[in-house]
Design a protein around this motif. Structure first.
Motif, short mmCIF file in Angstrom:
data_model
loop_
_atom_site.label_atom_id
_atom_site.label_comp_id
_atom_site.label_asym_id
_atom_site.label_seq_id
_atom_site.Cartn_x
_atom_site.Cartn_y
_atom_site.Cartn_z
N ARG A 92 5.59 13.67 -25.28
CA ARG A 92 6.30 12.93 -26.33
C ARG A 92 7.32 13.85 -27.00
O ARG A 92 7.15 15.06 -27.05
CB ARG A 92 5.32 12.39 -27.35
CG ARG A 92 4.34 11.39 -26.74
CD ARG A 92 3.27 10.96 -27.71
NE ARG A 92 2.54 12.16 -28.15
CZ ARG A 92 1.57 12.14 -29.06
NH1 ARG A 92 1.21 11.01 -29.62
NH2 ARG A 92 0.96 13.25 -29.39
N VAL A 107 7.12 10.95 -30.26
CA VAL A 107 7.23 9.58 -29.76
C VAL A 107 7.43 9.57 -28.25
O VAL A 107 8.00 10.51 -27.67
CB VAL A 107 8.37 8.80 -30.46
CG1 VAL A 107 8.17 8.79 -31.96
CG2 VAL A 107 9.72 9.37 -30.13
N ASP A 108 6.97 8.50 -27.64
CA ASP A 108 7.14 8.32 -26.21
C ASP A 108 8.63 8.20 -25.89
O ASP A 108 9.35 7.53 -26.62
CB ASP A 108 6.40 7.05 -25.78
CG ASP A 108 6.35 6.93 -24.28
OD1 ASP A 108 7.31 6.36 -23.71
OD2 ASP A 108 5.37 7.41 -23.69
N ASP A 149 10.43 4.91 -26.22
CA ASP A 149 10.67 4.36 -27.56
C ASP A 149 11.95 4.87 -28.20
O ASP A 149 12.35 4.37 -29.25
CB ASP A 149 9.48 4.65 -28.48
CG ASP A 149 8.22 3.95 -28.02
OD1 ASP A 149 8.33 2.89 -27.35
OD2 ASP A 149 7.12 4.45 -28.33
N ALA A 177 14.85 2.44 -29.43
CA ALA A 177 14.54 1.62 -30.61
C ALA A 177 14.57 2.44 -31.90
O ALA A 177 14.68 1.86 -32.99
CB ALA A 177 13.18 0.96 -30.45
#
Length: 154
Positions: A11, A110-111, A114, A117
């Motif tokens: 991530r 975060v992945d 993602d 977004a």
């Protein structure tokens, strides 16, 4: 200039900052008489409170003057953003993070899926291109986050 940092799950570290609605990789501007690698290390220290040697570039991106969010009256000519490799951090390194008060509201890992977004479109493209370059032991030249050089073979 930005720094791509990942955790052991792959991530990406993103900052929540007080001055934007979208998230950012750690980084900032290069000061007068400062090399981009020095600026990257300084920004990580200032923003995350972590000493981090910087030695590998992953991407160089030209940001066009038409990028949304820039006041046309400023005659923004475009800019060059370097993305440097901040490495993969383990839980001990992550626990050492000490955020800059007043500017950085928080950080999240975060992945990569993602990012579109959570970030401005060009920033997300740039971060994903840098991650791909790291994964393929390469580097990439971008224009507004789009590669202009062929990606390295996987």
């Amino acid at each position: 200039m930005s720094v791509l940092i990942t955790d052991t799950a792959g991530r990406i570290l993103l900052q929540r900052v007080t001055y934007r609605t979208t998230r950012l990789l750690p980084g900032g501007g290069v000061d007068s008489k400062e090399a981009p690698t020095e600026a990257a290390a300084r920004e990580v220290l200032e923003e995350l409170g972590v000493h981090l040697p910087i030695s590998r570039a992953l991407a160089v991106d030209w940001i066009p003057f038409t990028t949304p969010g820039f006041d046309p009256a400023t005659c923004f000519p475009g800019e060059i953003i370097y993305v440097f490799d901040g490495g993969t951090w383990d839980s001990e390194q992550i626990a050492a993070i000490r955020l800059r008060q007043g500017e950085i509201e928080g950080v999240d890992f975060v992945d990569p899926a993602d990012l579109p977004a959570l970030m401005a479109p060009g920033n997300a493209r740039r971060a994903l291109a840098a991650l791909h370059a790291r994964d393929t032991d390469g580097a990439v030249v971008l224009e507004d986050g789009y590669p202009i050089t062929p990606p390295p073979a996987a």
